[in-house]
Scaffold this motif. Structure first.
Motif: not given
Ligand code: PTT
Ligand code: SF4
Length: 609
Positions: A81, A186-187, A190, A313, A338, A345-346, A441-442, A483, A486
Motif C-alpha cells: 500500500k 486500484r484507485s 478521494r 462494496y 470512474a 466512486t464514493i 470517510h469510513h 499496510t 483488512f
Molecule cells: C478508499 C475508498 C474506498 S474504501 C473504496 S472501496 W473500500 C472506493 N474505491 C474506489 C475505486 O476502487 N475506484 C475509484 N475510482 N474510486 C474509489 N473510491 C473509493 O475509495 C482499497 C481497499 C479497500 S476497498 C478498503 S475499504 C480498505 N482501505 C484501506 C485504507 O484506507 N487504509 C489501509 N491501510 N488499508 C486499506 N485496505 C483496504 O483497501 P482512498 P485500493 Mg482506495 C477501484 O483510496 O482514497 O483511501 O479511499 O485503494 O487499492 O482500491 O484498496 O470497500
C-alpha cells in the motif's frame, strides 16, 4: 540525531521541484520516524512544516506527497500500500488516500520513504524514479488518455516491472474528486488527489527500484510475518472473505438498514440482492489483489458491455442503490468508468445522487432520473470531461448544493462526500464521519458494525471511545505504518502481530500506549492543518448532513428513525473532551504540548475556545 542509523526506513525523502526541474535528497531526522512513523504521519508533518499557509490547492505551491511506511511492501500480510496526500482542492483541508499499488513496492526498493512534489510543469510529464535517480519524461502522448490505456503504454515504455500512479482525464480537468489510479481497478486519494497531480501537469509517476529495505532483525521479522500469515489463512472468516471480499457488505448493510439508497434517503433497497455479494459470486470471472496480499479482495465481473471490472462494496452501494440502479452489471459500468477516468466512486455516487434528487425536486435541470442507467452514465462522462452540467457537478456535492440553493440533502462533511453507510440510525458512525480527518470517510473509524451490535440508538461515552479507539488504530497506525488493515479488520488477526513485525523491522518497541500517542499526535496535527488553512474552526465543521436529523427513514424495519441533534452535539462534546480538544474542536495548547507539537501551540492559543 540526523546521522543516526534507522532500520526499515531509508531515512531518505525525494524532493522534486517540477517548475525548476530540481531533485533533492533529504535525510530527515530519526526523530521524525519515531514521532510520525511514515505514510499519513509523514504527510501531515511535511504539510505542516513546508506548505505555505493559505496555498491554493491547485496552485504550483501545493505539495503532492507519496509516502510509504516501515511495514510497507515487506513480505507479510497485505503490505503493498502507498499513501498519496496534499492540501485538498475538494475540502480546502488535509487530504489523503491509500492505494494498493506496485508503486509501494518499488518506492521501498528504490530506497525512498516519500516523494514530495512541488511546482508545476509547463507541459504534461511523467516523474520517473529509478533507484537513486529521478527525471521528468514527456507525457504529451499520454495526456487525455484514460488510466487503463495510459497504464498499458507505461508498461510498454518502461517495462512490466514498475510501479505506477496515474491520473485520467478527470485529474487533468481538475475534477475536484479526481483520484490517482495505480493499476486498473486500484484507485485512491478521494479528496481530489488526482486533481492536484493534474494541476501540476503530472500525468504519472513511474517508480522502479532494485534494492531491499534493511531490517533490524530479518530472521525475527520473517518468523513474525509467517505467524501473522498463518493466522490470516487460519482465520474462520478466510474462506468466506475469499468468496466475496467487501461485497458481502451489501447484504449486511441491507439487513442493518444502512445501505445508502436514493441519495441516503433510505437504508434499504428493494433490489439489493441483484447487486449483492451472493450474486457477484455467481458471475465472478477473476480475483485480483494489491501486491503482497494473501487475502485478495478484488472480485472481477464482466459489466453489461462485456468489460472486466473489479468491484468493492463502497463502489457498488454508491453507484447502485444510492442511484436506484439494481443490476450489478450496470453498476459495474459506472465503477469501471470512474477508474478509467480517475474519479472517486464514493463522491461520484454522491454528486449523481444529489443531482437526481435536485432534479426530482425541480431545482436542477438534468435529463436523468433514478435508475436510468444510460443517462446516468452519460452524466458521469460529462463530469469527467467537465461538459455541460458536468462542469458544475465536477465541483463536488458541497459546492453544487450551494449553487443549487438546497444544502440539507447534500451528503458530505467538510466538503468530502459521505461513504456508503446511512446514519439515520447510527449516531456513532455519524460521529465517525463527522470527525474523520479528511472529511466524511469510513476508513478511520468503521464503527458501524460494532454499533449495530452494541446498541445503535445509544448516544453515549462508550460509543465515543469506540470511535476514537478505531481512529487510533486504523487512521493512526495503519495509515502511518502503511499496510492494509483488512487482515486485522476482516480476518481478526491479533494487532500484536503488527507491533512485533514493526519491532523486528525497525528495532522500535511500540506499546499500545505508544500507538495511542502516535495516533493522537497525527490527529491533532492534521486538525491544526485544517485550522491553519481555514483560518479558524467552528463546530459546524464537525456536523453531519442535515438530512439525517431532519427527515426520518420511510422504509424498512427502522422506518421513522432519524438522528437527534442535541444528543449528537452532546456526543461531539464528549469526543472533544476525550481528545483534549477545546469545545470548538480545536486541540488545546496543553494537549499539543503533551504530544510534542509545540510549534502548533501559538495557533491553538489563538483559536481554541
Ligand atoms: C478508499 C475508498 C474506498 S474504501 C473504496 S472501496 W473500500 C472506493 N474505491 C474506489 C475505486 O476502487 N475506484 C475509484 N475510482 N474510486 C474509489 N473510491 C473509493 O475509495 C482499497 C481497499 C479497500 S476497498 C478498503 S475499504 C480498505 N482501505 C484501506 C485504507 O484506507 N487504509 C489501509 N491501510 N488499508 C486499506 N485496505 C483496504 O483497501 P482512498 P485500493 Mg482506495 C477501484 O483510496 O482514497 O483511501 O479511499 O485503494 O487499492 O482500491 O484498496 O470497500
Ligand atoms: Fe489489497 Fe484487498 Fe489485499 Fe487489502 S486485502 S491488500 S485491499 S487485495
Amino acid at each position: 540525531m540526523s546521522g543516526e542509523k534507522l532500520f526499515s526506513w531509508s531515512k531518505r525523502i525525494l524532493w522534486v521541484d517540477l517548475g525548476r526541474g530540481e531533485f533533492r535528497e533529504w535525510h530527515y531526522p530519526g526523530e521524525m520516524a519515531r514521532m510520525f512513523l511514515g505514510g499519513r504521519g509523514f504527510a501531515a508533518k511535511i504539510l505542516w512544516d513546508y506548505l505555505k499557509p493559505g496555498t491554493d490547492p491547485l496552485s504550483p505551491d501545493n505539495l503532492f506527497i507519496v509516502a510509504v511506511g516501515p511495514l510497507t511492501a515487506l513480505p507479510g500480510p497485505s503490505t503493498g500500500k502507498v499513501i498519496v496526500a496534499a492540501k485538498s482542492p475538494l475540502t480546502g483541508g488535509y487530504g489523503d488516500g491509500n492505494i494498493g499499488s506496485w508503486a509501494s513496492v518499488h518506492l521501498r526498493a528504490a530506497g525512498w520513504d516519500a516523494i514530495v512534489i512541488r511546482g508545476a510543469l509547463d507541459k504534461p510529464g511523467i516523474l520517473v524514479v529509478e533507484d537513486d535517480k529521478a527525471r521528468i519524461d514527456s507525457a504529451e502522448d499520454l495526456w487525455g488518455l484514460d488510466t487503463f490505456t495510459a497504464y498499458d503504454k507505461l508498461l510498454e515504455k518502461y517495462g512490466k516491472n514498475i510501479g505506477t500512479l496515474i491520473i485520467g482525464p478527470a485529474g487533468e480537468k481538475l475534477v475536484k474528486f479526481a483520484t490517482v489510479v495505480a493499476q486498473k481497478g486500484r484507485s485512491g486519494g478521494r479528496p481530489g488527489m488526482g486533481a492536484v497531480m493534474g494541476s501540476k501537469k503530472l500525468k504519472a509517476i513511474v517508480v522502479k527500484g532494485t534494492k531491499k529495505p534493511e531490517l533490524f532483525d530479518p530472521d525475527e521479522y520473517a518468523k513474525f510475518a509467517r505467524e501473522a500469515l498463518r493466522d490470516v489463512k487460519n482465520s474462520p472468516n478466510y474462506s468466506f472473505w475469499m468468496r466475496q471480499g467487501t461485497m458481502a457488505t451489501v447484504e449486511w448493510a441491507q439487513g442493518a438498514s444502512v445501505l445508502p439508497t436514493m441519495n441516503f434517503r433510505e437504508g434499504v433497497f428493494d433490489d439489493y440482492e441483484k447487486i449483492g455479494g451472493m450474486y457477484m459470486e455467481k458471475i465472478r470471472v477473476a480475483l485480483r489483489s494489491c501486491p503482497y496480499c494473501a487475502m485478495s479482495c478484488g472480485h472481477v465481473i464482466k459489466d453489461s458491455e462485456g468489460q472486466e471490472v473489479e468491484l468493492d462494496y463502497e463502489n457498488v452501494a454508491m453507484l447502485g442503490s444510492n442511484l436506484g440502479i439494481g443490476r450489478l452489471e450496470d453498476v459495474a459500468i459506472l465503477n469501471r468508468l470512474a477508474d478509467y477516468y480517475g474519479m472517486d466512486t464514493i463522491s461520484l455516487g454522491n454528486v449523481l445522487g444529489y443531482a437526481l434528487e435536485a432534479a426530482e425536486r425541480g431545482k436542477l435541470e438534468i435529463d436523468a432520473r433514478w435508475g436510468e442507467v444510460a443517462k446516468i452514465i452519460k452524466l458521469a462522462e460529462d463530469i469527467a470531461h467537465r461538459r455541460g452540467v458536468g462542469d458544475l457537478l465536477a465541483e463536488g456535492v458541497k459546492r453544487v448544493s450551494e449553487k443549487v440553493g438546497e444544502t440539507w440533502y447534500a451528503m458530505h462533511v467538510k466538503g468530502l462526500e459521505i461513504s456508503a453507510y446511512d446514519c439515520h440510525a447510527a449516531p456513532g458512525m455519524a460521529l465517525a464521519y463527522a470527525t474523520s480527518p479528511i472529511g466524511a470517510h469510513h476508513k478511520d473509524s468503521w464503527v458501524i458494525s460494532w454499533e449495530v451490535q452494541h446498541g445503535r440508538f445509544e448516544y453515549n461515552r462508550e460509543k465515543v471511545r469506540k470511535v476514537i479507539e478505531l481512529q487510533r488504530i486504523r487512521g493512526g497506525f495503519f495509515e502511518s505504518a502503511v499496510t492494509c488493515r483488512f487482515p486485522w479488520v476482516e480476518l481478526g488477526i491479533d494487532f500484536n502481530h503488527y507491533l512485533r513485525m514493526l519491532k523486528a523491522a525497525t528495532g522500535l518497541t511500540m506499546t499500545m500506549y505508544d500507538v495511542v500517542t502516535l495516533a493522537d499526535r497525527i490527529y491533532a496535527l492534521i486538525r491544526m492543518i485544517w485550522v491553519r488553512e481555514l483560518e479558524g474552526w467552528s463546530i459546524e465543521m464537525d456536523i453531519p448532513p442535515e438530512r439525517w436529523f431532519k427527515e426520518p427513514l420511510t422504509k424498512g424495519p427502522l422506518k421513522g428513525a432519524k438522528l437527534d441533534k442535541d444528543k449528537f452535539l452532546e456526543m461531539l462534546r464528549m469526543y472533544y473532551e476525550e481528545r483534549g480538544w477545546a469545545s470548538n474542536g480545536v486541540p488545546k495548547p496543553e494537549t499539543l504540548k503533551r504530544l510534542g507539537l509545540e510549534d502548533t501551540v501559538p495557533l491553538a492559543e489563538k483559536y481554541a475556545k
